[in-house]
Design an enzyme around this catalytic site. Structure first.
Site, PDB file in Angstrom:
ATOM      1  N   ASP A  51     -26.174  10.100 -24.259  1.00  0.00           N
ATOM      2  CA  ASP A  51     -25.413  10.892 -23.282  1.00  0.00           C
ATOM      3  C   ASP A  51     -25.853  10.556 -21.864  1.00  0.00           C
ATOM      4  O   ASP A  51     -27.053  10.475 -21.592  1.00  0.00           O
ATOM      5  CB  ASP A  51     -25.672  12.389 -23.498  1.00  0.00           C
ATOM      6  CG  ASP A  51     -24.678  13.026 -24.459  1.00  0.00           C
ATOM      7  OD1 ASP A  51     -23.530  12.564 -24.517  1.00  0.00           O
ATOM      8  OD2 ASP A  51     -25.056  14.004 -25.133  1.00  0.00           O
TER       9      ASP A  51
ATOM     10  N   GLU B 231     -14.912  18.323 -29.762  1.00  0.00           N
ATOM     11  CA  GLU B 231     -15.788  19.458 -30.044  1.00  0.00           C
ATOM     12  C   GLU B 231     -15.046  20.785 -29.987  1.00  0.00           C
ATOM     13  O   GLU B 231     -14.379  21.093 -29.010  1.00  0.00           O
ATOM     14  CB  GLU B 231     -16.969  19.482 -29.053  1.00  0.00           C
ATOM     15  CG  GLU B 231     -17.917  20.644 -29.320  1.00  0.00           C
ATOM     16  CD  GLU B 231     -19.251  20.543 -28.593  1.00  0.00           C
ATOM     17  OE1 GLU B 231     -20.048  21.481 -28.710  1.00  0.00           O
ATOM     18  OE2 GLU B 231     -19.497  19.518 -27.913  1.00  0.00           O
TER      19      GLU B 231
ATOM     20  N   SER C 156     -28.244  17.514 -25.507  1.00  0.00           N
ATOM     21  CA  SER C 156     -28.704  18.717 -26.215  1.00  0.00           C
ATOM     22  C   SER C 156     -30.223  18.720 -26.329  1.00  0.00           C
ATOM     23  O   SER C 156     -30.831  19.736 -26.692  1.00  0.00           O
ATOM     24  CB  SER C 156     -28.067  18.809 -27.608  1.00  0.00           C
ATOM     25  OG  SER C 156     -28.110  17.549 -28.263  1.00  0.00           O
TER      26      SER C 156
END
Length: 271
Positions: free
Chosen positions: A90, A189, A52
């Site tokens: 990530d 999620e 992100s």
């Protein structure tokens, strides 16, 4: 004894024990040294160096453009600011999906160069061989199911996933698969809370939810969203703990006004 030696570091085993003890796990994102230092001092259990960063740090529309080199850089910055939290990084899009050898190389670089304590990957059966390869090398892997932002062009929408029975059953199967492959935890999620509860209860590894209800073993939010730096992003699951956008723009405006009015610097602020 120094203060540093008294700090009890959070490990993957700590998270498993927290699930067993029914203690909720807290996780926030961080992408730089200063933020990581504050988030760690605030007491979170885990920090996600999320892809992100592509959105909140670089202004991209999706998480897809960020590179492994950029993720390694952000992870290096975060690691320097952390004394206690488990740091999970990530693996970005394209660095693990195509083949297991490439996946292992990416994960090794993230651990060796980035200094991460663990890596996170998105997906289930389609990346089974990659996960197996990384885990077999002794690298802790966190899974991610439900809305997987790296697949956004395939989904075509950021809507809630697994509402239909077939997709819900597939998600449950893939959650069990990820556990069997040796993942130490799983992000869920934007899936229905009832499904997240079922998944959490059926696994021995902890689940960390984002938009997946309160029955997950822990929660994660993007730091910039949680402190209100992103004004345009207001999903249902987001709780804003600050309105930093207004605070910062207000402070900047006051600074501008003071300089223009020759009020800053004043007599006490010069040598």
């Amino acid at each position: 004894m120094s203060v540093h030696s008294e700090i009890k570091k959070i490990t993957t085993e700590t998270l498993r024990k927290m699930k067993f003890d029914k203690e909720k796990i807290t996780m926030l994102t961080a992408y730089d040294y200063t933020t990581a230092k504050m988030v760690d001092a605030g007491g979170v259990d885990a920090i996600l160096v999320g892809d992100s960063a592509a959105n909140v740090m670089a202004g991209h529309e999706t998480t897809l453009p960020i590179t492994l080199e950029q993720m390694i850089y952000h992870t290096q910055c975060v690691i320097r600011g952390v004394e206690r939290a488990l740091v999970v990084a990530d693996l970005p899009f394209g660095t693990y999906q195509s083949n297991p050898e490439k996946a292992l190389d990416s994960a090794v670089r993230m651990m060796k160069e980035g200094g991460a304590h663990a890596v996170k990957v998105e997906g289930g059966a389609e990346i089974e061989k990659s996960i197996r390869k990384i885990v077999n090398a002794g690298i802790p892997v966190m899974g991610h199911l439900g809305l997987t932002p790296q697949s956004i062009y395939q989904f075509g929408t950021y809507k809630v996933r697994a509402k239909e029975e077939a997709e819900a059953e597939k998600l449950m199967e893939e959650a069990k698969l990820l556990e069997s492959l040796g993942c130490f935890a799983l992000v869920l999620e934007k899936i229905p809370a009832t499904l997240a509860k079922k998944v959490s209860e059926s696994l021995t590894i902890p689940t960390i939810g984002i938009g997946a209800g309160a029955d997950c073993d822990g929660q994660v939010l993007v730091y910039h969203d949680m402190i209100g730096m992103n004004q345009g992003f207001s999903p249902k699951f987001l709780r804003r703990y600050l309105d930093l956008y207004s605070e910062i723009t207000g402070a900047v405006s006051r600074y501008v006004a003071d300089v223009k009015a020759v009020d800053f610097p004043n007599e006490n602020e010069k040598y």
